[in-house]
Motif scaffolding. Structure first.
Motif, PDB file in Angstrom:
ATOM      1  N   ARG A 130       3.247   5.329 -13.850  1.00  0.00           N
ATOM      2  CA  ARG A 130       1.800   5.099 -13.941  1.00  0.00           C
ATOM      3  C   ARG A 130       1.138   5.248 -12.574  1.00  0.00           C
ATOM      4  O   ARG A 130       0.049   5.821 -12.446  1.00  0.00           O
ATOM      5  CB  ARG A 130       1.531   3.721 -14.529  1.00  0.00           C
ATOM      6  CG  ARG A 130       1.876   3.576 -16.004  1.00  0.00           C
ATOM      7  CD  ARG A 130       1.884   2.124 -16.444  1.00  0.00           C
ATOM      8  NE  ARG A 130       0.612   1.470 -16.147  1.00  0.00           N
ATOM      9  CZ  ARG A 130       0.488   0.157 -15.909  1.00  0.00           C
ATOM     10  NH1 ARG A 130       1.584  -0.605 -15.896  1.00  0.00           N
ATOM     11  NH2 ARG A 130      -0.689  -0.353 -15.671  1.00  0.00           N
ATOM     12  N   ALA A 131       1.811   4.736 -11.537  1.00  0.00           N
ATOM     13  CA  ALA A 131       1.255   4.849 -10.188  1.00  0.00           C
ATOM     14  C   ALA A 131       1.223   6.311  -9.735  1.00  0.00           C
ATOM     15  O   ALA A 131       0.252   6.758  -9.113  1.00  0.00           O
ATOM     16  CB  ALA A 131       2.075   4.007  -9.215  1.00  0.00           C
TER      17      ALA A 131
ATOM     18  N   THR B 276       1.973  -4.423  -0.174  1.00  0.00           N
ATOM     19  CA  THR B 276       1.284  -3.198   0.215  1.00  0.00           C
ATOM     20  C   THR B 276       1.682  -2.789   1.633  1.00  0.00           C
ATOM     21  O   THR B 276       2.391  -3.519   2.336  1.00  0.00           O
ATOM     22  CB  THR B 276      -0.238  -3.394   0.164  1.00  0.00           C
ATOM     23  OG1 THR B 276      -0.608  -4.332   1.204  1.00  0.00           O
ATOM     24  CG2 THR B 276      -0.678  -3.937  -1.189  1.00  0.00           C
ATOM     25  N   LEU B 277       1.186  -1.642   2.069  1.00  0.00           N
ATOM     26  CA  LEU B 277       1.402  -1.223   3.448  1.00  0.00           C
ATOM     27  C   LEU B 277       0.743  -2.179   4.428  1.00  0.00           C
ATOM     28  O   LEU B 277       1.194  -2.319   5.569  1.00  0.00           O
ATOM     29  CB  LEU B 277       0.867   0.194   3.660  1.00  0.00           C
ATOM     30  CG  LEU B 277       1.570   1.315   2.884  1.00  0.00           C
ATOM     31  CD1 LEU B 277       0.928   2.657   3.219  1.00  0.00           C
ATOM     32  CD2 LEU B 277       3.060   1.341   3.177  1.00  0.00           C
TER      33      LEU B 277
ATOM     34  N   GLY C 201      10.694   5.116   7.962  1.00  0.00           N
ATOM     35  CA  GLY C 201      10.107   5.482   6.685  1.00  0.00           C
ATOM     36  C   GLY C 201      10.819   4.903   5.481  1.00  0.00           C
ATOM     37  O   GLY C 201      11.668   4.009   5.586  1.00  0.00           O
ATOM     38  N   LEU C 202      10.505   5.453   4.327  1.00  0.00           N
ATOM     39  CA  LEU C 202      10.956   4.949   3.032  1.00  0.00           C
ATOM     40  C   LEU C 202      12.470   4.802   2.966  1.00  0.00           C
ATOM     41  O   LEU C 202      13.209   5.774   3.153  1.00  0.00           O
ATOM     42  CB  LEU C 202      10.479   5.902   1.930  1.00  0.00           C
ATOM     43  CG  LEU C 202      10.954   5.610   0.510  1.00  0.00           C
ATOM     44  CD1 LEU C 202      10.363   4.297  -0.002  1.00  0.00           C
ATOM     45  CD2 LEU C 202      10.585   6.764  -0.418  1.00  0.00           C
TER      46      LEU C 202
ATOM     47  N   ALA D 238       4.345   0.729  -2.849  1.00  0.00           N
ATOM     48  CA  ALA D 238       3.398   0.469  -1.766  1.00  0.00           C
ATOM     49  C   ALA D 238       2.781   1.775  -1.271  1.00  0.00           C
ATOM     50  O   ALA D 238       1.580   1.832  -0.943  1.00  0.00           O
ATOM     51  CB  ALA D 238       4.095  -0.259  -0.617  1.00  0.00           C
ATOM     52  N   ILE D 239       3.585   2.833  -1.217  1.00  0.00           N
ATOM     53  CA  ILE D 239       3.076   4.144  -0.801  1.00  0.00           C
ATOM     54  C   ILE D 239       2.106   4.702  -1.843  1.00  0.00           C
ATOM     55  O   ILE D 239       1.029   5.200  -1.512  1.00  0.00           O
ATOM     56  CB  ILE D 239       4.243   5.125  -0.577  1.00  0.00           C
ATOM     57  CG1 ILE D 239       5.086   4.690   0.620  1.00  0.00           C
ATOM     58  CG2 ILE D 239       3.728   6.553  -0.373  1.00  0.00           C
ATOM     59  CD1 ILE D 239       6.375   5.482   0.788  1.00  0.00           C
ATOM     60  N   LEU D 240       2.491   4.638  -3.115  1.00  0.00           N
ATOM     61  CA  LEU D 240       1.681   5.223  -4.177  1.00  0.00           C
ATOM     62  C   LEU D 240       0.344   4.520  -4.348  1.00  0.00           C
ATOM     63  O   LEU D 240      -0.623   5.123  -4.841  1.00  0.00           O
ATOM     64  CB  LEU D 240       2.448   5.186  -5.502  1.00  0.00           C
ATOM     65  CG  LEU D 240       3.689   6.079  -5.584  1.00  0.00           C
ATOM     66  CD1 LEU D 240       4.433   5.824  -6.885  1.00  0.00           C
ATOM     67  CD2 LEU D 240       3.291   7.543  -5.475  1.00  0.00           C
TER      68      LEU D 240
END
Length: 314
Positions: free
Chosen positions: A100-101, A112-113, A52-53, A238-240
């Motif tokens: 902002r995201a 991105t993912l 994960g992150l 990338a998650i947001l």
């Protein structure tokens, strides 16, 4: 490697030695190089572990990987891009962009993912593996789901642990975590260890607490392998900006397992429930007292569940 590859007995002795590679490197896509390591025999069923992150591959505990290898898997763990010893992106993300995201404003992430899923497929290509069982935790679960959607023929079985579908109304974070998540950790190894240990005590499993020594040792190892605050920001973006995968998960044909802790403060259990509801025939395993970690006390639970899910392929 055939999906019918022979597996080892269900309960081999813990004394059975497991072959472990050194840390290796694979060029995977668009200049990205991933650091990876393998456990077990290439003749066994390939199992890809996706962390994960901000988590390096060593967050997949060595003993957990060895246990999986003893159950008939050829285990591959790796550092995602921007983590550990894998490639770093040079793109800077401003904090205002993250805000902002978070607010739902449309922004363009450095990657991105989908790109991270392509990295994983590139690693399998490098290893000559046509298809593998895929297990992902947290952001790694999002990547694993994305892999299954993109190329279902290459994912033999899917295990999504303490993750979510990308829908914003499920899998939320406990608001009490926000101050710790956005706080400045300070510079240096000692500061990283202190802040990391404090966060893990907040999000870890209350029913399966890990020792201070273990938490501190893992934080030190993580720092020594390479940490990148800017890399975490890029992964966060990338998650947001991920899409809601719910509708596309309905088409998945492979055996699937969703595991979630009922005490998870980082990703609310609603994310796990939504994931299991979206995947046809998915097993949902909810664990009382489990938070947002993989404690040693639950290793055998995870290993047995992953083996059970892989066996459903037959």
């Amino acid at each position: 490697m055939s999906p019918r590859a022979r597996r080892q007995p269900d309960a081999p002795s813990a004394e059975v030695p497991v072959a472990v590679s050194g840390e290796l490197f694979a060029p995977v896509s668009q200049g990205v190089e991933l650091c990876y390591q393998t456990f077990g025999s290439p003749d066994d069923e390939p199992l890809l572990l996706v962390m994960g992150l901000g988590g390096p591959m060593t967050w997949w505990d060595h003993e957990l990987c060895a246990m999986l290898a003893r159950r008939g898997f050829y285990v591959v763990r790796y550092d995602n891009r921007d983590t550990g010893r894998s490639s770093r992106s040079g793109t800077r993300v401003r904090r205002t962009t993250l805000v902002r995201a978070f607010a739902g404003t449309r922004v363009r992430p450095p990657y991105t993912l989908v790109h991270m899923a392509e990295d994983a497929f590139g690693l399998l290509d490098h290893l000559g593996v046509e298809s593998a069982h895929v297990v992902g935790v947290s952001m790694g679960g999002m990547i694993a789901q994305t892999m299954a959607i993109a190329e279902s023929r290459r994912v033999r079985s899917l295990v999504s642990i303490m993750s979510t579908t990308g829908k914003r109304t499920v899998g939320w974070q406990h608001p009490g975590l926000l101050p710790s998540l956005i706080a400045n950790r300070g510079a240096g190894r000692d500061a990283y260890i202190r802040s990391s240990a404090a966060l893990w005590k907040m999000i870890g499993s209350p029913a399966y607490p890990q020792t201070d020594e273990r938490i501190t040792a893992r934080a030190g190892e993580t720092f020594d392998r390479g940490v990148s605050a800017s890399g975490v920001m890029r992964q966060t973006l990338a998650i947001l900006t991920q899409p809601d995968r719910g509708a596309r998960l309905h088409s998945l044909p492979m055996p699937a397992l969703v595991v979630h802790g009922l005490a998870d403060k980082m990703v609310h259990v609603s994310g796990g429930r939504a994931t299991a509801a979206a995947i046809p025939g998915a097993e949902l395993l909810l664990i009382d007292g489990m938070g947002h970690d993989v404690p040693p006390a639950l290793f055998e639970t995870f290993v047995s569940a992953i083996r059970r899910t892989a066996d459903r392929l037959r």
